[in-house]
Design a protein around this motif. Structure first.
Motif, PDB file in Angstrom:
ATOM      1  N   TYR A  16       0.425   7.760 -10.260  1.00  0.00           N
ATOM      2  CA  TYR A  16      -0.375   8.335  -9.105  1.00  0.00           C
ATOM      3  C   TYR A  16      -0.935   9.124 -10.131  1.00  0.00           C
ATOM      4  O   TYR A  16      -0.012  10.635 -10.837  1.00  0.00           O
ATOM      5  N   TYR A  67       1.381  10.057 -13.254  1.00  0.00           N
ATOM      6  CA  TYR A  67       3.083  10.135 -13.219  1.00  0.00           C
ATOM      7  C   TYR A  67       3.145   8.799 -12.316  1.00  0.00           C
ATOM      8  O   TYR A  67       2.481   7.804 -12.043  1.00  0.00           O
ATOM      9  N   ALA A  90       5.203   5.971 -11.059  1.00  0.00           N
ATOM     10  CA  ALA A  90       5.719   6.083  -9.680  1.00  0.00           C
ATOM     11  C   ALA A  90       6.409   4.531  -9.514  1.00  0.00           C
ATOM     12  O   ALA A  90       7.396   4.544  -9.121  1.00  0.00           O
ATOM     13  N   PRO A 101      16.645   6.537  -3.773  1.00  0.00           N
ATOM     14  CA  PRO A 101      16.813   8.652  -3.593  1.00  0.00           C
ATOM     15  C   PRO A 101      15.102   8.342  -3.279  1.00  0.00           C
ATOM     16  O   PRO A 101      14.476   7.835  -3.416  1.00  0.00           O
ATOM     17  N   SER A 102      14.742   9.878  -2.060  1.00  0.00           N
ATOM     18  CA  SER A 102      13.432  10.111  -2.211  1.00  0.00           C
ATOM     19  C   SER A 102      12.718  10.251  -3.162  1.00  0.00           C
ATOM     20  O   SER A 102      13.368  10.417  -4.737  1.00  0.00           O
ATOM     21  N   GLY A 103      11.407   9.528  -3.262  1.00  0.00           N
ATOM     22  CA  GLY A 103      10.878   9.522  -4.572  1.00  0.00           C
ATOM     23  C   GLY A 103      10.903   8.825  -6.110  1.00  0.00           C
ATOM     24  O   GLY A 103      10.556   8.346  -6.899  1.00  0.00           O
ATOM     25  N   SER A 104      11.664   7.392  -5.133  1.00  0.00           N
ATOM     26  CA  SER A 104      11.903   6.935  -6.454  1.00  0.00           C
ATOM     27  C   SER A 104      10.834   5.625  -6.089  1.00  0.00           C
ATOM     28  O   SER A 104      10.949   4.043  -6.774  1.00  0.00           O
ATOM     29  N   GLY A 105      10.535   5.656  -5.191  1.00  0.00           N
ATOM     30  CA  GLY A 105       9.218   4.495  -5.243  1.00  0.00           C
ATOM     31  C   GLY A 105       9.399   3.549  -4.643  1.00  0.00           C
ATOM     32  O   GLY A 105       8.412   2.248  -4.590  1.00  0.00           O
ATOM     33  N   LYS A 106      10.167   3.149  -3.547  1.00  0.00           N
ATOM     34  CA  LYS A 106      10.807   2.597  -2.333  1.00  0.00           C
ATOM     35  C   LYS A 106       8.854   2.087  -2.428  1.00  0.00           C
ATOM     36  O   LYS A 106       8.591   1.225  -1.353  1.00  0.00           O
ATOM     37  N   SER A 107       7.656   3.270  -1.114  1.00  0.00           N
ATOM     38  CA  SER A 107       7.029   2.715  -0.088  1.00  0.00           C
ATOM     39  C   SER A 107       5.936   2.376  -1.509  1.00  0.00           C
ATOM     40  O   SER A 107       5.354   1.827  -0.565  1.00  0.00           O
ATOM     41  N   THR A 108       6.037   3.070  -2.576  1.00  0.00           N
ATOM     42  CA  THR A 108       4.469   2.645  -3.026  1.00  0.00           C
ATOM     43  C   THR A 108       5.162   1.169  -3.761  1.00  0.00           C
ATOM     44  O   THR A 108       3.924   0.953  -3.186  1.00  0.00           O
ATOM     45  N   GLU A 119      10.882   2.309   6.487  1.00  0.00           N
ATOM     46  CA  GLU A 119      11.528   3.504   6.650  1.00  0.00           C
ATOM     47  C   GLU A 119      11.139   3.672   8.576  1.00  0.00           C
ATOM     48  O   GLU A 119      11.060   4.400   8.959  1.00  0.00           O
TER      49      GLU A 119
END
Ligand SMILES: Nc1ncnc2c1ncn2[C@@H]1O[C@H](COP(=O)(O)OP(=O)(O)OP(=O)(O)O)[C@@H](O)[C@H]1O
Length: 247
Positions: free
Chosen positions: A16, A19, A21, A40-47, A167
């Motif tokens: 991004y 960044y 990701a 953890p949050s921000g680890s790229g799962k959704s991406t 999620e």
């Protein structure tokens, strides 16, 4: 593409702006496999799962879904989207449409299906997620758990071969989590290929064939639930499990 693989990521990279990701993410998911992705949050799962149906575009590496490589070519994206259903954290229902209209909109306008035919199919799926009596209500009149079941039924109306969940229970009150997980468990039992980003570790333990643990845009480890929970390979995984399981 590897034999039996329905989803294959080969050294996928995603930025991004500057960044980074996703960093060289590689994985193979077989037909009927249930994969839980955590980290953890921000680890790229959704991406990562958004890249699988091209809601995000990866910049390097390859993503192949059922033999089709995702590229800038709209045809490849359309082909893959036909096979992949997605359920989001916040349901993403159209508030001004009824439940039934939310389910039938894409089949009518994207697939060109006849209204009467898809309404019958939509009602079948609403019965399956146990809310046929809500068909003519608007999303705002439903509980969060009911809205998420509408979102699952909507995805199923497109007859996907693969379901991606981002999620799906984390925006729900605790008492509604089970009703959504029960529907997901039924889908898993029926043999649906599923990739679920979730922190529901009970679901991961009992339903997943494999668990992927991500941190900082990479897959730190992946393996069976037994290995992940009883004998994690990495210290990062142990720390994560320590934090998440104490809640
Ligand atoms: N559209 C975007 N533009 C810029 N940065 C983004 C965008 N989407 C995600 N990011 C960043 O990329 C990183 C990975 O985000 P992603 O949502 O994939 O993580 P995640 O593991 O799913 O996190 P969470 O558990 O909090 O949902 C985060 O640092 C996030 O801030």
């Amino acid at each position: 593409m590897s034999e039996n693989a329905v989803i294959e990521l080969r050294k996928v990279g995603k930025w991004y702006n500057s960044y980074h990701a996703l960093r060289d993410v590689s994985l193979t998911i077989k037909k009927g496999e249930k994969v839980v992705v955590c980290g953890p949050s921000g680890s790229g799962k959704s991406t990562m799962i958004r890249c699988i149906n091209r809601l995000e575009a990866h910049q390097t590496g390859h993503i192949i879904v059922n033999g089709t490589e995702l590229t800038d070519d709209v045809k490849s994206v359309e082909k893959v989207r036909k096979q992949v259903g997605m359920v989001f954290q916040n349901f993403n229902l159209f508030p001004h449409l009824t439940v039934l209209q939310n389910l039938t909109l894409a089949p009518i306008w994207v697939r060109g299906m006849a209204k009467s035919e898809i309404e019958e199919i939509a009602m079948m799926y609403l019965r399956r997620v146990r809310i046929p009596d809500q068909a003519h209500k608007f999303p705002g009149q439903l509980s969060g758990g009911q809205q998420q079941r509408v979102a699952i039924a909507r995805a199923l109306c497109m007859r996907p071969e693969i379901m991606l969940f981002d999620e799906p229970t984390s925006a729900l009150d605790p008492e509604m989590v089970k009703e959504v997980l029960d529907v997901m468990i039924e889908l898993a039992d029926e043999g649906m290929t599923m990739v679920c980003v979730t922190h529901e570790m009970g679901f991961a333990r009992s339903v997943a064939d494999s668990i992927i643990f991500m941190a900082e845009g990479t897959i730190i480890e992946s393996g069976s639930p037994a290995q992940f929970f009883e004998n994690p390979k990495s210290e990062r995984t142990r720390q994560f499990l320590g934090q998440i399981l104490e809640h």
